[in-house]
Motif scaffolding. Structure first.
Motif, mmCIF file in Angstrom:
data_model
loop_
_atom_site.group_PDB
_atom_site.id
_atom_site.type_symbol
_atom_site.label_atom_id
_atom_site.label_comp_id
_atom_site.label_asym_id
_atom_site.label_seq_id
_atom_site.Cartn_x
_atom_site.Cartn_y
_atom_site.Cartn_z
ATOM 1 N N TYR A 19 108.384 94.786 -2.750
ATOM 2 C CA TYR A 19 107.679 93.838 -3.635
ATOM 3 C C TYR A 19 107.468 94.384 -5.050
ATOM 4 O O TYR A 19 107.070 93.636 -5.936
ATOM 5 N N TYR A 20 107.644 95.681 -5.264
ATOM 6 C CA TYR A 20 107.458 96.237 -6.612
ATOM 7 C C TYR A 20 108.742 96.166 -7.445
ATOM 8 O O TYR A 20 108.751 96.594 -8.604
ATOM 9 N N GLN A 21 109.842 95.666 -6.859
ATOM 10 C CA GLN A 21 111.108 95.595 -7.605
ATOM 11 C C GLN A 21 111.036 94.517 -8.690
ATOM 12 O O GLN A 21 110.206 93.600 -8.631
ATOM 13 N N GLY A 40 109.770 92.889 1.115
ATOM 14 C CA GLY A 40 108.640 93.225 1.973
ATOM 15 C C GLY A 40 107.908 94.453 1.506
ATOM 16 O O GLY A 40 108.263 95.061 0.491
ATOM 17 N N ASP A 41 106.879 94.818 2.273
ATOM 18 C CA ASP A 41 106.185 96.080 1.989
ATOM 19 C C ASP A 41 106.856 97.186 2.809
ATOM 20 O O ASP A 41 107.836 96.928 3.538
ATOM 21 N N SER A 42 106.343 98.393 2.716
ATOM 22 C CA SER A 42 107.006 99.530 3.358
ATOM 23 C C SER A 42 107.183 99.321 4.861
ATOM 24 O O SER A 42 108.250 99.617 5.399
ATOM 25 N N HIS A 74 113.670 106.400 -3.364
ATOM 26 C CA HIS A 74 114.471 107.232 -2.467
ATOM 27 C C HIS A 74 113.890 107.351 -1.052
ATOM 28 O O HIS A 74 114.614 107.207 -0.067
ATOM 29 N N PHE A 75 112.556 107.571 -0.934
ATOM 30 C CA PHE A 75 112.008 107.780 0.414
ATOM 31 C C PHE A 75 112.194 106.543 1.283
ATOM 32 O O PHE A 75 112.303 106.633 2.507
ATOM 33 N N MET A 76 112.235 105.364 0.663
ATOM 34 C CA MET A 76 112.381 104.126 1.442
ATOM 35 C C MET A 76 113.785 104.016 2.016
ATOM 36 O O MET A 76 113.965 103.638 3.182
ATOM 37 N N VAL A 132 104.250 107.156 4.715
ATOM 38 C CA VAL A 132 105.695 106.915 4.603
ATOM 39 C C VAL A 132 106.244 107.358 3.237
ATOM 40 O O VAL A 132 107.428 107.696 3.116
ATOM 41 N N ASN A 133 105.374 107.406 2.232
ATOM 42 C CA ASN A 133 105.786 107.881 0.903
ATOM 43 C C ASN A 133 105.928 109.401 0.945
ATOM 44 O O ASN A 133 105.109 110.148 0.407
ATOM 45 N N SER A 134 106.967 109.857 1.618
ATOM 46 C CA SER A 134 107.212 111.287 1.807
ATOM 47 C C SER A 134 108.703 111.468 2.082
ATOM 48 O O SER A 134 109.377 110.520 2.519
ATOM 49 N N VAL A 142 102.755 106.818 8.847
ATOM 50 C CA VAL A 142 101.974 105.581 8.677
ATOM 51 C C VAL A 142 102.359 104.944 7.355
ATOM 52 O O VAL A 142 102.920 105.598 6.470
ATOM 53 N N THR A 143 102.062 103.651 7.229
ATOM 54 C CA THR A 143 102.172 102.991 5.924
ATOM 55 C C THR A 143 100.780 102.450 5.609
ATOM 56 O O THR A 143 99.881 102.522 6.461
ATOM 57 N N SER A 144 100.633 101.834 4.448
ATOM 58 C CA SER A 144 99.298 101.326 4.119
ATOM 59 C C SER A 144 98.900 100.178 5.056
ATOM 60 O O SER A 144 97.727 99.860 5.180
ATOM 61 N N SER A 145 99.884 99.551 5.724
ATOM 62 C CA SER A 145 99.579 98.447 6.652
ATOM 63 C C SER A 145 98.996 98.933 7.974
ATOM 64 O O SER A 145 98.306 98.177 8.653
ATOM 65 N N PRO A 197 94.929 100.449 -1.175
ATOM 66 C CA PRO A 197 94.161 101.659 -0.813
ATOM 67 C C PRO A 197 94.653 102.958 -1.459
ATOM 68 O O PRO A 197 94.037 104.008 -1.235
ATOM 69 N N GLU A 198 95.720 102.919 -2.241
ATOM 70 C CA GLU A 198 96.118 104.120 -2.996
ATOM 71 C C GLU A 198 95.251 104.309 -4.250
ATOM 72 O O GLU A 198 95.408 105.293 -4.969
ATOM 73 N N CYS A 199 94.335 103.342 -4.509
ATOM 74 C CA CYS A 199 93.412 103.489 -5.657
ATOM 75 C C CYS A 199 92.286 104.453 -5.279
ATOM 76 O O CYS A 199 92.008 104.680 -4.089
HETATM 77 P P1 13P Z 1 103.083 99.389 0.739
HETATM 78 O O1 13P Z 1 104.373 98.693 0.566
HETATM 79 O O2 13P Z 1 102.995 99.988 2.102
HETATM 80 O O3 13P Z 1 101.907 98.551 0.427
HETATM 81 O O4 13P Z 1 103.062 100.665 -0.237
HETATM 82 C C1 13P Z 1 102.921 100.602 -1.567
HETATM 83 C C2 13P Z 1 103.677 101.636 -2.294
HETATM 84 O O5 13P Z 1 103.161 102.365 -3.076
HETATM 85 C C3 13P Z 1 105.087 101.723 -2.076
HETATM 86 O O6 13P Z 1 105.594 102.734 -2.823
#
Ligand code: 13P
Ligand code: SF4
Length: 304
Positions: free
Chosen positions: A25-27, A39-41, A62-64, A113-115, A127-130, A200-202
């Motif tokens: 979704y950030y693309q 989608g999300d992660s 890349h990690f995705m 998952v951001n690893s 885990v992901t944020s979900s 939740p990354e805030c």
């Molecule tokens: P989610 O897609 O799990 O909400 O993660 C956000 C994010 O920072 C992806 O890099």
């Protein structure tokens, strides 16, 4: 070739090669529009794990794409821009995590998952944020000691919300971490009829100001279901495209002007087209790392 011709060619190549295009979704909007799945992660990893396509073109960082390869090792996984990275993923590595594990042999390693694949290979569960809260609950209810890595903010949020105590790594997402409480207060004062929602990354002080905290997908679903018509958005601006698409009559205001992940925005139509046409930028992971990293992703999918 103009953009319309390029889009036609991407669609033709996709069919010819039995490829699927996944986008976070950030693309950029043009990429979200042409993707088969946005989608999300978590959602994208589940799609990658189950797709029948022969080629996965992962429009993300890349990690995705690495995660997609780990879950679908027999597929060719392509990343249109190879140097689209995630700064948070690089805040931990196998050396620092290996050292922690040696000093804390009984601790369950719960890894966001951001690893990188190498970090995942040393982890017990991903885990992901979900699903982070659900999976943390699972281990805390079993009275396990855990390390949550590498996102300090999500870890602190889970501890505060649930009253838990566990070890947390000192990593962060520079986009979400940069949102300042003063900006939030200013925007909430300016738009009194709007709800502030955040990822939740805030930082925790920012999250405490939010009417709703959730993953990318949960934030999109929240604004769609809500009776409110105006929202202040505390996450990467790319989500606003899907929020607007689903809710054309609602208003979405980014909490600050610089909520753009530059790595997520690196991918353009031309990169996607070249990558699909020439099958370049293939993700290759060492077999040993891949099979170890797979264990923690499978555990996540089992517990999700
Ligand atoms: P989610 O897609 O799990 O909400 O993660 C956000 C994010 O920072 C992806 O890099
Ligand atoms: Fe990484 Fe943050 Fe960009 Fe997501 S938004 S890819 S966590 S830097």
């Amino acid at each position: 070739m103009n953009n319309i011709e390029m889009i036609e060619e991407i669609n033709r190549l996709k069919k010819e090669k039995n490829a699927v295009i996944l986008a976070h979704y950030y693309q950029n909007e043009e990429i979200q529009k042409i993707a088969d799945y946005v989608g999300d992660s978590l959602a994208l990893s589940q799609i990658a794990a189950n797709t029948k396509a022969s080629i996965i073109v992962f429009c993300g960082v890349h990690f995705m794409a690495e995660t997609a390869k780990i879950l679908s090792p027999d597929k060719k996984v392509l990343l249109p821009v190879m140097n689209a990275l995630c700064s948070m993923a690089d805040m931990i590595n196998e050396i620092s995590l290996g050292k922690y594990k040696k000093e804390n042999p009984d601790t369950v390693i719960v890894t966001y998952v951001n690893s990188t694949a190498r970090t995942k290979a040393l982890s017990d569960v991903c885990v992901t944020s979900s699903n982070a809260l659900k999976i943390i609950d699972y281990y805390m209810n079993k009275n396990k000691k855990i390390l949550y890595c590498p996102d300090l903010n999500l870890g602190k949020y889970a501890m505060d919300l649930k009253g838990y105590k566990f070890d947390v790594w000192n990593g962060f997402c520079s986009i979400h971490n940069d949102i300042d409480i003063k900006e939030v207060e200013k925007m909430k004062n300016k738009y009194k009829d709007a709800l502030f929602i955040a990822h939740p990354e805030c930082k925790l002080d920012v999250l405490k100001e939010a009417s709703f905290v959730g993953s990318t997908k949960e934030l999109i679903e929240y604004v769609t279901k809500s009776e409110c018509n105006k929202f202040i958005i505390g996450t990467e601006m790319g989500v606003i495209y899907e929020m607007k698409r689903r809710n054309p009559n609602k208003e979405f205001i980014p909490v600050s002007g610089n909520l753009k992940c530059k790595d997520m925005k690196m991918t353009g139509l031309k990169d996607l087209y070249n990558c699909l046409k020439n099958e370049t930028n293939e993700i290759i992971i060492d077999e040993d790392i891949l099979s170890k990293a797979r264990v923690c992703l499978d555990k996540m999918l089992e517990l999700s």
